[in-house]
Design a protein around this motif. Structure first.
Motif, PDB file in Angstrom:
ATOM      1  N   UNK A 167       0.832  -1.205   0.000  1.00  0.00           N
ATOM      2  CA  UNK A 167       0.000   0.000   0.000  1.00  0.00           C
ATOM      3  C   UNK A 167       0.863   1.251   0.000  1.00  0.00           C
ATOM      4  N   UNK A 168       0.283   2.381   0.421  1.00  0.00           N
ATOM      5  CA  UNK A 168       1.031   3.633   0.477  1.00  0.00           C
ATOM      6  C   UNK A 168       2.215   3.549   1.426  1.00  0.00           C
ATOM      7  N   UNK A 169       2.125   2.706   2.450  1.00  0.00           N
ATOM      8  CA  UNK A 169       3.245   2.561   3.374  1.00  0.00           C
ATOM      9  C   UNK A 169       4.431   1.966   2.635  1.00  0.00           C
ATOM     10  N   UNK A 170       4.189   0.973   1.783  1.00  0.00           N
ATOM     11  CA  UNK A 170       5.264   0.412   0.954  1.00  0.00           C
ATOM     12  C   UNK A 170       5.667   1.378  -0.151  1.00  0.00           C
ATOM     13  N   UNK A 171       4.729   2.153  -0.643  1.00  0.00           N
ATOM     14  CA  UNK A 171       5.016   3.170  -1.658  1.00  0.00           C
ATOM     15  C   UNK A 171       5.989   4.209  -1.100  1.00  0.00           C
ATOM     16  N   UNK A 172       5.861   4.517   0.202  1.00  0.00           N
ATOM     17  CA  UNK A 172       6.798   5.442   0.832  1.00  0.00           C
ATOM     18  C   UNK A 172       6.174   6.660   1.463  1.00  0.00           C
ATOM     19  N   UNK A 173       4.849   6.646   1.676  1.00  0.00           N
ATOM     20  CA  UNK A 173       4.191   7.824   2.241  1.00  0.00           C
ATOM     21  C   UNK A 173       4.889   8.296   3.509  1.00  0.00           C
ATOM     22  N   UNK A 174       5.222   9.583   3.530  1.00  0.00           N
ATOM     23  CA  UNK A 174       5.834  10.291   4.661  1.00  0.00           C
ATOM     24  C   UNK A 174       7.295   9.927   4.903  1.00  0.00           C
ATOM     25  N   UNK A 175       7.911   9.153   4.014  1.00  0.00           N
ATOM     26  CA  UNK A 175       9.363   8.953   4.091  1.00  0.00           C
ATOM     27  C   UNK A 175      10.052  10.218   3.594  1.00  0.00           C
ATOM     28  N   UNK A 176      11.321  10.396   3.992  1.00  0.00           N
ATOM     29  CA  UNK A 176      12.022  11.639   3.681  1.00  0.00           C
ATOM     30  C   UNK A 176      12.595  11.661   2.278  1.00  0.00           C
ATOM     31  N   UNK A 226      19.917  -3.446   2.879  1.00  0.00           N
ATOM     32  CA  UNK A 226      20.497  -4.299   3.915  1.00  0.00           C
ATOM     33  C   UNK A 226      20.529  -5.761   3.487  1.00  0.00           C
ATOM     34  N   UNK A 227      19.543  -6.172   2.695  1.00  0.00           N
ATOM     35  CA  UNK A 227      19.483  -7.563   2.252  1.00  0.00           C
ATOM     36  C   UNK A 227      20.323  -7.866   1.033  1.00  0.00           C
ATOM     37  N   UNK A 228      20.892  -6.832   0.405  1.00  0.00           N
ATOM     38  CA  UNK A 228      21.746  -7.051  -0.754  1.00  0.00           C
ATOM     39  C   UNK A 228      21.004  -7.570  -1.968  1.00  0.00           C
ATOM     40  N   UNK A 229      19.763  -7.068  -2.194  1.00  0.00           N
ATOM     41  CA  UNK A 229      18.959  -7.531  -3.321  1.00  0.00           C
ATOM     42  C   UNK A 229      18.553  -6.355  -4.185  1.00  0.00           C
ATOM     43  N   UNK A 230      18.136  -6.655  -5.410  1.00  0.00           N
ATOM     44  CA  UNK A 230      17.589  -5.658  -6.336  1.00  0.00           C
ATOM     45  C   UNK A 230      16.085  -5.560  -6.109  1.00  0.00           C
ATOM     46  N   UNK A 231      15.592  -4.355  -5.887  1.00  0.00           N
ATOM     47  CA  UNK A 231      14.183  -4.160  -5.554  1.00  0.00           C
ATOM     48  C   UNK A 231      13.357  -3.769  -6.770  1.00  0.00           C
ATOM     49  N   UNK A 232      12.188  -4.382  -6.895  1.00  0.00           N
ATOM     50  CA  UNK A 232      11.094  -3.882  -7.727  1.00  0.00           C
ATOM     51  C   UNK A 232       9.957  -3.581  -6.770  1.00  0.00           C
ATOM     52  N   UNK A 233       9.606  -2.314  -6.627  1.00  0.00           N
ATOM     53  CA  UNK A 233       8.623  -1.915  -5.631  1.00  0.00           C
ATOM     54  C   UNK A 233       7.267  -1.653  -6.278  1.00  0.00           C
ATOM     55  N   UNK A 234       6.329  -2.524  -5.990  1.00  0.00           N
ATOM     56  CA  UNK A 234       4.945  -2.320  -6.418  1.00  0.00           C
ATOM     57  C   UNK A 234       4.090  -1.884  -5.235  1.00  0.00           C
ATOM     58  N   UNK A 235       4.675  -1.084  -4.352  1.00  0.00           N
ATOM     59  CA  UNK A 235       3.873  -0.414  -3.344  1.00  0.00           C
ATOM     60  C   UNK A 235       3.076   0.679  -4.028  1.00  0.00           C
ATOM     61  N   UNK A 236       1.755   0.596  -3.977  1.00  0.00           N
ATOM     62  CA  UNK A 236       0.871   1.476  -4.751  1.00  0.00           C
ATOM     63  C   UNK A 236      -0.089   2.163  -3.797  1.00  0.00           C
ATOM     64  N   UNK A 237       0.130   3.452  -3.572  1.00  0.00           N
ATOM     65  CA  UNK A 237      -0.633   4.192  -2.569  1.00  0.00           C
ATOM     66  C   UNK A 237      -2.134   4.054  -2.784  1.00  0.00           C
ATOM     67  N   UNK A 238      -2.820   3.623  -1.752  1.00  0.00           N
ATOM     68  CA  UNK A 238      -4.273   3.485  -1.812  1.00  0.00           C
ATOM     69  C   UNK A 238      -4.763   2.385  -2.717  1.00  0.00           C
ATOM     70  N   UNK A 239      -3.875   1.526  -3.213  1.00  0.00           N
ATOM     71  CA  UNK A 239      -4.252   0.660  -4.338  1.00  0.00           C
ATOM     72  C   UNK A 239      -3.805  -0.793  -4.185  1.00  0.00           C
ATOM     73  N   UNK A 240      -3.495  -1.222  -2.970  1.00  0.00           N
ATOM     74  CA  UNK A 240      -3.230  -2.648  -2.741  1.00  0.00           C
ATOM     75  C   UNK A 240      -4.570  -3.318  -2.457  1.00  0.00           C
ATOM     76  N   UNK A 241      -5.331  -3.564  -3.524  1.00  0.00           N
ATOM     77  CA  UNK A 241      -6.736  -3.927  -3.418  1.00  0.00           C
ATOM     78  C   UNK A 241      -7.043  -5.280  -4.046  1.00  0.00           C
ATOM     79  N   UNK A 242      -6.012  -6.120  -4.188  1.00  0.00           N
ATOM     80  CA  UNK A 242      -6.184  -7.462  -4.739  1.00  0.00           C
ATOM     81  C   UNK A 242      -6.716  -7.431  -6.164  1.00  0.00           C
TER      82      UNK A 242
END
Length: 401
Positions: free
Chosen positions: A176-185, A198-214
């Motif tokens: 959701x928006x938390x994964x999207x980054x809402x209010x991060x600096x 920290x995990x040493x991996x390549x990220x693909x971020x599908x954090x979608x604000x208001x839209x993690x709705x299955x």
């Protein structure tokens, strides 16, 4: 003065985007593929997927100066103080090396009370980084996680080439928006980026604000994207949109997982339930923004639900966690690569007392850091479901001996 080399921004210079749209000026990264976008009718999701959370340019160069011409799309709110410009994070050889912003761009002014918006087109701008060493190095420019960003051209004072991808595993995360980054600096401060570093991996971020709705088209996007590791953070948007009842939620989760498993049957898959959100723990949605203090720069969210409605099948976070745990336990009997994480292990009661959610819904920058560190330790640590068998996660993001 520099002798500039101009390089068009192309897909091979980008990481973290599922699609790259060619525009009149340059390119626009998308975090959902064209097929999914064609099936979407929601403006909120359209905005969210075009905001390049987790998307970065990645190239190898000896350049001492780098410029990137962009056309951002910013958002302003009637009656509220101006929002800060989006941040571009420069990372050189894996280490933070600078930040910049672009003041120019198109502005969408939203009247939250009236439910209307107005678009004011604006000019492109330039973000510049200089004073870099002349050594060969890997450079990343992480794009603002909260501003749609059209990329026009890259300028450097030495040639560039796409950065080598190496053998790091790819982690695809949806939330959701938390994964999207809402209010991060900044874009490297959102919790999935902290965890990926920290995990040493390549990220693909599908954090979608208001839209993690299955949404089925999101499940297909996850299914069709090559990834070594998958995590799904499910629940908060379903509650605060008051989207469905318990009867529909369980089958929707099964269907979402079924679709992913059609293409990724053996990929480690971690289902993460919501972090603590006191207003929705035992009270259903919907929730709405409270704009009464917007003029002082304060926005809060309020739930309109009634705890008694839980008896009729309305969803709360407690109900969501129980159902997700049940579903994962049931499916794991035939799917040994499927796992569950209670989101309160990332942010729970003690964290809420120390670092309360500023708007009652989204974590602040310090909480993003804490959540990312917690997830890295839990998932990528030596006993984690995403462990690569090489040892514990270290402060540098590299496994320790």
């Amino acid at each position: 003065m520099h002798d500039w080399i101009t390089t068009p921004v192309t897909a091979d210079l980008l990481r973290g985007a599922l699609d790259v749209e060619t525009t009149e000026r340059g390119v626009l990264p998308h975090r959902l593929p064209a097929r999914a976008r064609a099936q979407n009718t929601d403006d909120q999701l359209g905005m969210a997927e075009s905001q390049p959370s987790g998307v970065r340019l990645a190239f190898r160069t000896r350049a001492t100066a780098v410029e990137l011409d962009v056309l951002p799309t910013k958002r302003a709110y009637v009656g509220a103080p101006p929002r800060p410009d989006g941040v571009y994070d420069l990372v050189v050889d894996g280490r933070p090396a600078g930040q910049g912003s672009v003041r120019a761009g198109t502005v969408i002014t939203v009247d939250m009370a009236a439910g209307t918006s107005e678009v004011r087109p604006g000019p492109p701008g330039t973000v510049r980084f200089d004073g870099l060493s002349g050594d060969a190095k890997d450079v990343e420019i992480w794009l603002p996680h909260n501003e749609t960003t059209e990329l026009i051209v890259l300028r450097t004072d030495a040639p560039v080439a796409p950065a080598p991808r190496g053998d790091r595993r790819v982690w695809l995360h949806h939330g959701s928006s938390i994964s999207h980054g809402s209010d991060a600096a900044s874009p490297t401060g959102i919790w999935p980026v902290v965890a990926a570093t920290l995990g040493g991996v390549e990220l693909i971020n599908l954090g979608l604000a208001g839209s993690a709705l299955l949404d089925p088209f999101t499940a297909r996007a996850v299914r069709d994207t090559p990834a070594d590791l998958i995590s799904l953070k499910i629940g908060i948007n379903v509650v605060n949109h008051d989207l469905m009842r318990l009867r529909a939620f369980g089958p929707a989760v099964h269907g979402f997982l079924d679709t992913i498993r059609e293409g990724r049957p053996d990929t480690p898959l971690l289902v993460v339930s919501p972090i603590l959100c006191p207003m929705h723990e035992d009270t259903p949605g919907p929730c709405f923004p409270d704009v009464s203090e917007l003029g002082e720069g304060r926005l809060r969210f309020r739930t309109m639900g009634d705890p008694a409605e839980r008896a009729s099948g309305k969803l709360t976070l407690e109900v969501i966690r129980e159902e997700l745990a049940r579903i994962v336990k049931q499916r794991a009997a035939d799917d040994p690569h499927l796992h569950y994480l209670d989101g309160r292990e990332l942010y729970g009661e003690d964290d809420s007392a120390e670092l309360p959610l500023p708007d009652d819904l989204h974590p602040d920058a310090a909480t993003h850091r804490r959540m990312g560190e917690r997830f890295a330790g839990i998932a990528f640590g030596p006993d984690g479901v995403f462990a690569d068998g090489s040892g514990a996660v270290s402060d540098s993001g590299r496994p320790s001996d």
